[in-house]
Scaffold this active site. Structure first.
Site, PDB file in Angstrom:
ATOM      1  N   TYR A 250      49.691  40.475  33.934  1.00  0.00           N
ATOM      2  CA  TYR A 250      49.775  39.515  35.042  1.00  0.00           C
ATOM      3  C   TYR A 250      51.225  39.256  35.424  1.00  0.00           C
ATOM      4  O   TYR A 250      51.594  39.331  36.601  1.00  0.00           O
ATOM      5  CB  TYR A 250      49.096  38.199  34.666  1.00  0.00           C
TER       6      TYR A 250
ATOM      7  N   SER B 157      54.523  34.547  41.985  1.00  0.00           N
ATOM      8  CA  SER B 157      54.386  33.468  41.012  1.00  0.00           C
ATOM      9  C   SER B 157      55.745  33.247  40.379  1.00  0.00           C
ATOM     10  O   SER B 157      56.595  34.144  40.375  1.00  0.00           O
ATOM     11  CB  SER B 157      53.359  33.840  39.940  1.00  0.00           C
TER      12      SER B 157
END
Length: 259
Positions: A152, A139
Site C-alpha cells: 500500500y 496519501s
C-alpha cells in the site's frame, strides 16, 4: 460540442462520495465509478433530488483488466467528454507482505496503480482539449516506507511520483494536476485494510468531507499537492530531518503494535 463531465472513481464511500458531492455542488456533472451499484444509485438520487446535474452511474470493479475499457465505453455511449479525472479508488491491506495473500496484494496494485495510470493517460487528450484537471489521491503514506503495509505505501509513493511527473508534462498544456495526500480519514478504508485506528489517527485525522473540500479547492488553484490538516502538513518536512533507517525502524515498531 460534447457535454463535459468529471470522472470520479471509488465514489460509493468515504472521500469518494464527498468528492462527488463537492464537485456536483459546484455545478459539475459527475460520472461516478464504483463496484456497488446500489450505493451509486442512491447517491445519484440524492444529487438529482437537490436539483444538481444528473450523474452518470458506472458500476465497475477496477480490479478487472477491462475495467477502464468499460468506463470509456460508458462515457462514449453517454456522448460526453471528460474535463476532470479524479482517481480516488484504492485500498490497503494491513500485515506483513510475505504473510498476506499475494493475489490480494496484486489486486491492490491493479486498483491503486494500474487503473489510476490507465485513466490518467487514457483521457489526457480530453483534459488538454477541455483545459481541465487531474486529481490523483495518494496519501501521506507515499512519503515514507511502510513495513506492515508495504505494498500500500509503495503504491501511494508511485501515485505521488507519477502525478508530479504528469504535472510537469500536462501543466504547460493548460491542465491542472494535483496529488491529494490525506492522513487517517474515518471511513471504510480501515475496516477493509484490517487496521484499527489508534490515538495517532484520532489526532491526525480529518473528516472525509473536509478532505474533499480541500481537494477541490487545491485542484482549482492548481496546487501541486494537498495535505489536509495541520498535523499532516508538517510530516513531509519532519521526514527530511530524520535518517531513513530510523524511519523504517520506527514505522516497523508502530505497525507491529497495531496488529
Amino acid at each position: 460540442m460534447a457535454e463535459r463531465v468529471t470522472l470520479i472513481t471509488g465514489a460509493s464511500a468515504g472521500i469518494g462520495t464527498e468528492l462527488v458531492r463537492v464537485f456536483a455542488s459546484k455545478g459539475h456533472r459527475v460520472a461516478m465509478v464504483a463496484r456497488r451499484a446500489n450505493r451509486l444509485q442512491a447517491l445519484a438520487a440524492e444529487l438529482s433530488g437537490k436539483g444538481l446535474p444528473a450523474p452518470i452511474v458506472i458500476p465497475c470493479d477496477l480490479e478487472q483488466p477491462a475495467a477502464c475499457d468499460t468506463i470509456a465505453a460508458a462515457l462514449s455511449d453517454a456522448g460526453v467528454e471528460v474535463e476532470f479525472v479524479v482517481n480516488n479508488a484504492g485500498f490497503g491491506l494491513f500485515g506483513r507482505a510475505v504473510e498476506l495473500d499475494r493475489n490480494e496484494q496484486l489486486a491492490m496494485i491493479a486498483v491503486n496503480v494500474r487503473a489510476l495510470t490507465d485513466l490518467s493517460l487514457r483521457f489526457a487528450d480530453q483534459l488538454i482539449r477541455n483545459r481541465g484537471g487531474l486529481l490523483n489521491v495518494a496519501s501521506i503514506a507515499g512519503f515514507l516506507p511502510g513495513p506492515g503495509m508495504a505494498v500500500y505505501y509503495a503504491s501511494k509513493a508511485y501515485v505521488l511520483s507519477f502525478t508530479e511527473a504528469l504535472r510537469g508534462e500536462l501543466g504547460p498544456k493548460g491542465v491542472r494536476v494535483t496529488a491529494l495526500c490525506p492522513g487517517p480519514v474515518p471511513s471504510e478504508f480501515q475496516t477493509r485494510a484490517g487496521f484499527k485506528p489508534g490515538f495517532d489517527s484520532a489526532v491526525l485525522n480529518v473528516s472525509a468531507r473536509d478532505v474533499a473540500a480541500d481537494a477541490y479547492s487545491g485542484l482549482m488553484a492548481n496546487k501541486r499537492a494537498v495535505l489536509p490538516g495541520l498535523g499532516i502538513k508538517i510530516v513531509p518536512f519532519m521526514l527530511r530531518l530524520v535518517p531513513r533507517g530510523f524511519i523504517i525502524s520506527a514505522v516497523t515498531r508502530f505497525q507491529t503494535r497495531q496488529r
